[in-house]
Design a protein around this motif. Structure first.
Motif, PDB file in Angstrom:
ATOM      1  N   GLN A  68       0.843  -1.183   0.000  1.00  0.00           N
ATOM      2  CA  GLN A  68       0.000   0.000   0.000  1.00  0.00           C
ATOM      3  C   GLN A  68       0.885   1.243   0.000  1.00  0.00           C
ATOM      4  N   LYS A  69       0.620   2.110  -0.950  1.00  0.00           N
ATOM      5  CA  LYS A  69       1.481   3.270  -1.167  1.00  0.00           C
ATOM      6  C   LYS A  69       1.648   4.107   0.099  1.00  0.00           C
ATOM      7  N   ASN A  70       0.561   4.332   0.822  1.00  0.00           N
ATOM      8  CA  ASN A  70       0.636   5.207   1.994  1.00  0.00           C
ATOM      9  C   ASN A  70       1.349   4.564   3.179  1.00  0.00           C
ATOM     10  N   LEU A  71       1.455   3.233   3.179  1.00  0.00           N
ATOM     11  CA  LEU A  71       2.117   2.550   4.287  1.00  0.00           C
ATOM     12  C   LEU A  71       3.606   2.315   4.018  1.00  0.00           C
ATOM     13  N   CYS A  72       3.957   2.107   2.735  1.00  0.00           N
ATOM     14  CA  CYS A  72       5.333   1.694   2.397  1.00  0.00           C
ATOM     15  C   CYS A  72       6.370   2.685   2.898  1.00  0.00           C
ATOM     16  N   LEU A  79       8.970  -3.768  -4.968  1.00  0.00           N
ATOM     17  CA  LEU A  79       8.541  -2.411  -4.629  1.00  0.00           C
ATOM     18  C   LEU A  79       9.292  -1.376  -5.472  1.00  0.00           C
ATOM     19  N   TRP A  80      10.575  -1.635  -5.727  1.00  0.00           N
ATOM     20  CA  TRP A  80      11.366  -0.718  -6.569  1.00  0.00           C
ATOM     21  C   TRP A  80      10.766  -0.650  -7.978  1.00  0.00           C
ATOM     22  N   ARG A  81      10.458  -1.817  -8.549  1.00  0.00           N
ATOM     23  CA  ARG A  81       9.880  -1.831  -9.898  1.00  0.00           C
ATOM     24  C   ARG A  81       8.525  -1.134  -9.925  1.00  0.00           C
ATOM     25  N   GLN A  82       7.712  -1.365  -8.898  1.00  0.00           N
ATOM     26  CA  GLN A  82       6.405  -0.713  -8.822  1.00  0.00           C
ATOM     27  C   GLN A  82       6.557   0.805  -8.732  1.00  0.00           C
ATOM     28  N   GLU A  83       7.533   1.266  -7.960  1.00  0.00           N
ATOM     29  CA  GLU A  83       7.756   2.703  -7.816  1.00  0.00           C
ATOM     30  C   GLU A  83       8.221   3.316  -9.132  1.00  0.00           C
ATOM     31  N   MET A  90      15.612  17.026  -4.329  1.00  0.00           N
ATOM     32  CA  MET A  90      14.264  17.007  -3.741  1.00  0.00           C
ATOM     33  C   MET A  90      13.519  15.725  -4.101  1.00  0.00           C
ATOM     34  N   GLU A  91      13.826  15.187  -5.276  1.00  0.00           N
ATOM     35  CA  GLU A  91      13.147  13.978  -5.731  1.00  0.00           C
ATOM     36  C   GLU A  91      13.415  12.795  -4.818  1.00  0.00           C
ATOM     37  N   ILE A  92      14.530  12.817  -4.114  1.00  0.00           N
ATOM     38  CA  ILE A  92      14.885  11.703  -3.224  1.00  0.00           C
ATOM     39  C   ILE A  92      13.838  11.519  -2.130  1.00  0.00           C
ATOM     40  N   SER A  93      13.350  12.634  -1.592  1.00  0.00           N
ATOM     41  CA  SER A  93      12.388  12.560  -0.481  1.00  0.00           C
ATOM     42  C   SER A  93      10.957  12.341  -0.952  1.00  0.00           C
ATOM     43  N   GLU A  94      10.739  12.400  -2.265  1.00  0.00           N
ATOM     44  CA  GLU A  94       9.374  12.310  -2.773  1.00  0.00           C
ATOM     45  C   GLU A  94       8.993  10.901  -3.199  1.00  0.00           C
ATOM     46  N   ASN A  95       9.912   9.957  -3.137  1.00  0.00           N
ATOM     47  CA  ASN A  95       9.580   8.566  -3.431  1.00  0.00           C
ATOM     48  C   ASN A  95      10.395   7.655  -2.516  1.00  0.00           C
ATOM     49  N   ILE A  96      10.171   6.352  -2.628  1.00  0.00           N
ATOM     50  CA  ILE A  96      10.753   5.409  -1.660  1.00  0.00           C
ATOM     51  C   ILE A  96      12.031   4.753  -2.178  1.00  0.00           C
TER      52      ILE A  96
END
Length: 905
Positions: A642-646, A684-688, A732-738
């Motif tokens: 789940q995106k909000n939990l990961c 999860l990396w591929r999904q992101e 900034m992009e580093i903090s915007e994804n997992i």
């Protein structure tokens, strides 16, 4: 326009009529008829009685009436004009036909002009206006649409007649407008006509803009109380429509009406009707527009004066209701930063009123005021509390400082804290139990807004102590049954949950300031231990019955604990064992509950936040969490993808990896279908990357060696030179994804010997392994682009930048080559496995052929005797060939034949 069929009876045209009779009563203007003609008319009248009964069907030429009124050469015509007007009124006593309205309005305007010199026209003018209040008459259903423009102009002209300086006329106009809303059918209808629909006049009044005209006419009657009250009464009816309210707002209705509130009126109707219209304006138009019109200093003063008058001298039930209505309007004004509530002294008055029953300090602003325990005064108390809540949210910074000063100086904090105590049974002359509970919950709810603003007052009043004692009472066994009747009492019927929720909200609001003095004061009083006990109590309640209020209570407690324990090792140790035992069931929550809508989602996030703040960083708590298999539970949640939990779970796992025992737990975990943690992270990396739009080929390899990890949005960004202290988009992009957290976690696990990975996983793993290299290349690429935007680098710098760019591209090519090698190796391995499988299949087929051949030979031997003999000979030759050629001495030779054998096997 054709005239309506109406005339005098024939007998009325007797020889005795004056020669100067009205032309409207004769067939045509001109000299008098001869006597013989008059006698003939009289004879016809006597012979035909039906003509007397059908007089209303004969015509009167309204054009001649207009011409007569326009003639002002002789004063002798006045009596004839008045008589003619009376006849017209008499004729139309049952209603005005739609087709004659234009001429009737022209007659009204002529009468209004004559009134300036001749007051005798007042009565006929009023009678004609009165006729406009009757239902209009139509011949066809389509007449309402056909004459809509004429009718709307007619009704608009009624408003313009307010210019006539006559109290009688103005009052009659208002009565006429009021009759639009409660008209009655006439006793007798015109032959061939029927009345218009009930709402027709109301719609035409909206079309003609009558409401706007009446608002403007208030200036003409501002010194005449009776006329003003009639105009307000008419406007009160008109303001029930949204269209009329919008028209009234164009004429600044709100500000005009507010200025009349404090006018002299012994009956009290002025305040009542004005406030009623203001309420209709608020309901039917833009609230912001009405408030803006009321936000002048004059309007606020007028509102304040009439409110104080009703407060101090209004003893009737009606006066108290009106006072409360005006307080609601004042509250709306308090929400507007542009309203001069502080300058007028209104804000201070309202604050003093809100607190004077609790602090009991004399104040000259309310000297002599006594409030009863009536329902209206109870509503007043709630409205005053609401004013405090509104003032605590003032968005205007400059006024906000003054507001806070007023709140502090007028003892708001002690007044609100008076309600933070266990409920006691009210006395005989006091609020009822339900009313006191509602006031208590309202006061504590407002305290949650005020406390963070007046934190010094909060501490000086020992508010933390009061709240903790109150919380202890909430989980105690004292018999108390909440009424749960109010908004803030939702879910609190028969228990103390509403009180617990409100008090926890106060604590949440103050600890969210992260003020060291507040948090230290709480912890010194044993807040952590008490909050854990309260959390246990709420968790047990939740097991009995899951309710939104219980889930909210648990989430608030977890947040408070997070704020108290963050960055403090001693407090984390106090939390450790007992706190971890409480946290584990929250993390074990059934994932299906996250979509229940009750608040499980928020509760889970609060639990994860509490885990991060209260456990991580304390080895005692971390080890105990690992013993409880907490890492396995976190990975189970992560496997839901789940995106909000990961994001938060990956952050917790990265922090936990500082504990050397964590990596073994992560490596040991197995999910569904025996999935490993490494495989889950790579998925999860591929999904992101798929969501970010990162360019990859069909096998997952790098497709753009220059920007191997750039998202589609990142590629669309133009080069914008940034100051040195501002992070670039690549940073900034580093903090915007997992992706950064996934990279960190895999670094902790190591990139070698990861179990459970496929070739596709290894292709992705090659990219993850060089994530930092690619990110450094992105930053250098941005730097080069910014330099070229500003100036041209010197040759040496340009060569250095070129080398750096080539290094980044070379890394991309190297990774792409490695990925290709992995795929080729996988392909070769698949081919080898395919060949092995094929060889195995061939052997199986060969074995089957041999078995089939053996079976065929067997059948042949059993069915053909010659074949059997041949097989026997071959067998004997085989036996003979297998024997040794050397004869053994003294050896016994055994025969291979079985004598008497009759079988073919």
């Amino acid at each position: 326009m054709s005239s309506l069929a109406v005339s005098e009876p024939p007998a009325s045209r007797a020889p005795s009529r004056s020669p100067a009779r009205s032309p409207a009563l004769s067939p045509a203007p001109g000299p008098s008829r001869c006597g013989g003609e008059r006698r003939r008319n009289a004879s016809d009248a006597g012979a035909d009685l039906g003509a007397v009964q059908d007089t209303q069907l004969r015509s009167v030429d309204l054009s001649h009436v207009i011409k007569l009124l326009e003639d002002s050469d002789s004063k002798d015509l006045e009596k004839e004009q008045l008589k003619t007007l009376k006849k017209v009124v008499k004729h139309f006593e049952n209603g005005l036909p739609l087709k004659d309205l234009a001429q009737i309005i022209e007659i009204l305007n002529l009468c209004a002009e004559k009134m300036n010199e001749q007051e005798a026209f007042t009565e006929p003018l009023c009678e004609l206006i009165k006729l406009c209040g009757l239902p209009f008459q139509k011949k066809k259903l389509s007449d309402e649409v056909s004459y809509s423009v004429a009718v709307s102009n007619c009704i608009a002209q009624l408003g313009y007649l307010m210019r006539v300086p006559s109290s009688q006329v103005r009052i009659q106009i208002c009565k006429c407008v009021i009759s639009f809303y409660n008209s009655e059918l006439p006793r007798k209808l015109l032959s061939g006509y029927q009345p218009t629909s009930a709402n027709y006049k109301i719609q035409m009044a909206e079309l003609g803009g009558l409401a706007e005209t009446l608002i403007l006419s208030l200036t003409l009657v501002e010194n005449q109380l009776t006329e003003k009250l009639w105009v307000l009464k008419a406007l009160q009816h008109l303001s029930s429509s949204g269209v009329n309210c919008r028209l009234m707002m164009k004429a600044q209705a709100a500000s005009r009406l507010c200025l009349y509130l404090n006018g002299v009126d012994p009956s009290g109707q002025l305040v009542f009707r004005s406030s009623e219209i203001l309420w209709n304006l608020l309901e039917n138009t833009s609230k912001e527009e009405v408030v803006n019109q009321l936000s002048s200093l004059e309007c606020v003063h007028a509102l304040k004066e009439v409110f104080v008058d009703l407060l101090m001298h209004g003893f009737r039930h009606y006066d108290r209701q009106l006072r409360n209505d005006l307080l609601v309007i004042a509250t709306l004004l308090a929400e507007n930063p542009a309203a001069p509530m502080i300058e007028s002294g209104f804000t201070k008055l309202l604050i003093v009123l809100a607190t004077f029953t609790e602090v009991k300090i004399p104040n000259p602003l309310i000297k002599g005021l006594k409030l009863t325990y009536s329902y209206e005064d109870f509503e007043l108390k709630k409205l005053l509390f609401n004013v405090i809540a509104v003032l605590s949210k003032d968005p205007c910074v400059s006024l906000f400082v003054l507001t806070l000063q007023l709140l502090s100086e007028n003892y708001v904090m002690p007044a609100l804290l008076c309600y933070v105590k266990p409920n006691q049974k009210p006395g005989f002359h006091d609020w009822s139990a339900a009313q006191y509970e509602e006031l208590q919950l309202h006061a504590i709810a407002i305290l949650a807004s005020v406390a963070p603003l007046l934190i010094d007052k909060y501490l000086s009043c020992q508010a933390n102590t009061l709240l903790l004692v109150f919380l202890e009472w909430c989980i105690g066994q004292d018999p108390f049954f909440g009424q749960g009747n109010s908004f803030h009492g939702t879910g609190g019927r028969g228990n103390k949950l509403a009180q617990m929720r409100c008090s926890l909200r106060v604590l949440r609001s103050v600890v969210s300031l992260y003020d060291d003095a507040v948090n230290l004061n709480l912890c010194d009083q044993g807040a952590i231990s008490q909050l854990l006990d309260t959390l246990k109590y709420a968790a047990n309640k939740s097991k009995e019955k899951e309710d939104a209020i219980v889930l909210e209570i648990q989430a608030d407690i977890l947040f408070i604990l997070s704020a108290l324990c963050e960055n403090d090792l001693h407090r984390k140790e106090l939390f450790s064992y007992e706190g971890v035992d409480i946290l584990i069931p929250f993390i074990q929550m059934d994932p299906k509950r996250l979509y229940s809508g009750l608040g499980h989602n928020c509760l889970l996030f609060s639990a994860l936040d509490c885990l991060w703040s209260c456990v991580i960083g304390c080895y005692i708590a971390e080890d105990y969490f690992l013993e409880k298999q907490g890492i396995f539970l976190l990975l189970d949640l992560l496997a839901l993808k789940q995106k909000n939990l990961c994001n938060i779970i990956l952050g917790i796992l990265v922090e936990f990896c500082d504990n050397p025992k964590t990596t073994s737990h992560i490596s040991t975990w197995r999910g569904g279908k025996d999935q490993t943690a490494a495989n889950l992270l790579i998925e999860l990396w591929r999904q992101e990357e798929l969501e970010l739009g990162v360019k990859r080929d069909q096998y997952g390899r790098i497709a753009d060696v220059k920007r191997p990890i750039a998202s589609s949005f990142q590629k669309q960004q133009e080069v914008i030179p940034m100051p040195a202290n501002c992070p670039s988009f690549a940073i900034m992009e580093i903090s915007e994804n997992i992706r950064a957290k996934l990279y960190s976690l895999l670094c902790k696990l190591g990139f070698e010997n990861l179990p459970g990975l496929s070739a596709k996983d290894f292709v992705t793993l090659a990219i993850i392994r060089h994530y930092i290299d690619f990110k450094v290349g992105e930053v250098w690429s941005e730097l080069c682009a910014e330099l070229k935007e500003e100036f041209r680098p010197v040759t040496s710098d340009e060569e250095a930048l070129k080398v750096i760019s080539e290094v980044s591209e070379d890394t991309g090519r190297m990774v792409a080559a490695l990925q290709t090698e992995v795929l080729e190796s996988q392909h070769h391995q698949e081919i080898q496995e395919e060949e092995k499988t094929y060889t195995k299949i061939q052997a199986i087929h060969k074995q089957r052929e041999m078995v089939n051949k053996s079976w065929k030979n067997f059948l042949t031997r059993t069915s053909k005797y010659e074949a059997l003999k041949k097989a026997k000979r071959i067998q004997e030759k085989s036996i003979e060939a297998s024997r040794s050629k050397l004869k053994t001495q003294n050896g016994t030779v055994h025969s291979t034949d079985i004598k008497g054998l009759s079988t073919t096997v």
